[in-house]
Design an enzyme around this catalytic site. Sequence first.
Site, mmCIF file in Angstrom:
data_model
loop_
_atom_site.group_PDB
_atom_site.id
_atom_site.type_symbol
_atom_site.label_atom_id
_atom_site.label_comp_id
_atom_site.label_asym_id
_atom_site.label_seq_id
_atom_site.Cartn_x
_atom_site.Cartn_y
_atom_site.Cartn_z
ATOM 1 N N CYS A 74 21.235 68.838 111.781
ATOM 2 C CA CYS A 74 21.046 70.152 111.154
ATOM 3 C C CYS A 74 19.811 70.847 111.736
ATOM 4 O O CYS A 74 19.804 71.223 112.892
ATOM 5 C CB CYS A 74 20.972 69.985 109.633
ATOM 6 N N HIS A 79 25.619 67.085 108.148
ATOM 7 C CA HIS A 79 24.754 65.970 107.726
ATOM 8 C C HIS A 79 25.546 64.659 107.715
ATOM 9 O O HIS A 79 26.275 64.392 106.763
ATOM 10 C CB HIS A 79 24.195 66.229 106.330
ATOM 11 N N GLU A 101 24.348 61.778 107.208
ATOM 12 C CA GLU A 101 23.689 60.800 106.329
ATOM 13 C C GLU A 101 24.191 60.841 104.891
ATOM 14 O O GLU A 101 23.957 59.907 104.137
ATOM 15 C CB GLU A 101 22.170 60.980 106.374
#
Length: 529
Positions: A91, A185, A187
């Site tokens: 990002c 993202h 994660e």
Amino acid sequence: MDPAHNLDSTRPDSILIVDFGSQVTQLIARRVREAGVYSEIAPFSMAEEAFHRMKPKGIILSGSPAGVPEEGSPRAPELLFEAGIPILGICYGQQVMTHQLGGEVRPGHETGEGGEFGRAFLTVTKDCALFDGLWKEGERHQVWMSHGDKVTRFADGFEIVATSDGAPFAVIADEKRQFYGTQFHPEVVHTPDGGKLIANFAHKVCGLKGDWTMAAYRETKVAEIREQVGDKRVICGLSGGVDSSVAAILIHEAIGDQLTCVFVDHGLLRLDERQQVETMFRDHYNIPLVVVDAEERFMAGLDGVSDPEKKRKFIGGEFINVFEEEAAKIGGADFLAQGTLYPDVIESVSFTGGPSVTIKSHHNVGGLPERMNMELVEPLRELFKDEVRDLGRELGLPDIFVGRHPFPGPGLAIRIPGEVDKSRCDILRKADAIYLDEIRKAGLYDAIWQAFAVLLPVKTVGVMGDHRTYDSVCGLRAVTSTDGMTADVYPFDAAFLTQVATRIVNEVQGINRVVYDYTSKPPGTIEWE
Ligand code: XMP
């Protein structure tokens, strides 16, 4: 042995995560740990020092609340791009890398397209090392986007390898330099393949083996604690919860009798909690334990306080007062140990001191008065709850203890919105014990992350045995979660809730109505204050 030498010998091959202040930076570290690779997070302003110290085999650049086009927004140290090791920018990390390497990032409103938030789908346009064995050209995959600004021109050497409607540059790659950037993202759990993408980066791009485990974490932390503490004394605040217990046992393993545990009974504990803690630590462990009866001073200090932040600040501050007094009694301690976890940190201040927004001052962190003159030892600061449980098992704690629901440091005070006094604590203790008793009897305890009762500052009219009652409302909360950062409501069946409500109203004087809280997190938080 020289402790510094010992520390270096236990520090494995690693990935450096550069934090630009995202709320979810720690999730990156978690995914890297799940891939069996050690990582450390450094704020962007200290990344250069961390780079020299760690000699990492790869770098991940985090997201950020800032925007690259904004004046004064953070940058990565230039030397990271010249180090000849792989980089993954996520990002903001993708955007800042693009900008620093000569590409262009523009605010969403200037591109006329606005931002992209939430679930999105991308299409893989080219194979690349990051997708190896996972995503193939032409496939569509779900990802989680959260960005306003956009890369509008990438830097030399990069090409697009995946694209989405809102982000033509969904994934870019410079395979020669092993630089990768994702606009989404990976994660967060809402990117279902995200953990595997990060594992690919660690294993296939950085060439790391993935043989790092909780046992290694234990070893590293024990060495770190020894290095930090030397031959000084540590005092540990024991709450009886999993976190402070695991912290205490880990620290005891590192420094033995240099550790003294203090259990503060602030009068905001659950039913019989104090006895349980005393038995557990005195009978099962050989760890020195001081029990302080501080109910009166806590109640006096909370008198007339109804603002949640003021309660938290007072309790945090008073805790430290008690610790300092106890430390003085045992002849002084230089360090205060706490079982602070990552979610406690991120919602108070950014993990790395960066600019993430304060939701609540969790008492182990935000409540610490400036004047405190003990240094902190917080060996669990990088971990999420389930990882602490793994570490607890690794340290030999029994499952029944490791599986206990989390209990917040400020205790029942933040489950009694409005003013707190002993009689309201007593009422809540009884209701809470009945609720948990029913949950255990129904065999649901382990399926729930956290369940508790709340005593509301609202009185309602009821009727019992032909009499009018005018008593307090009790709220019931039960959520599922993996890390406390997000949570879903536990879907009890109606018969179960009816049984709990009936018992509470019948058995607890002062409560005549029970309601169930149906709010997930976000938008709610788990605790009511
Ligand atoms: P919230 O209410 O912020 O809670 O959604 C997330 C998790 O953190 C616990 N919690 C605390 N733990 N000190 C703690 O040690 C605190 O001040 C504190 N406040 C909330 C909460 O019980 C949940 O597990």
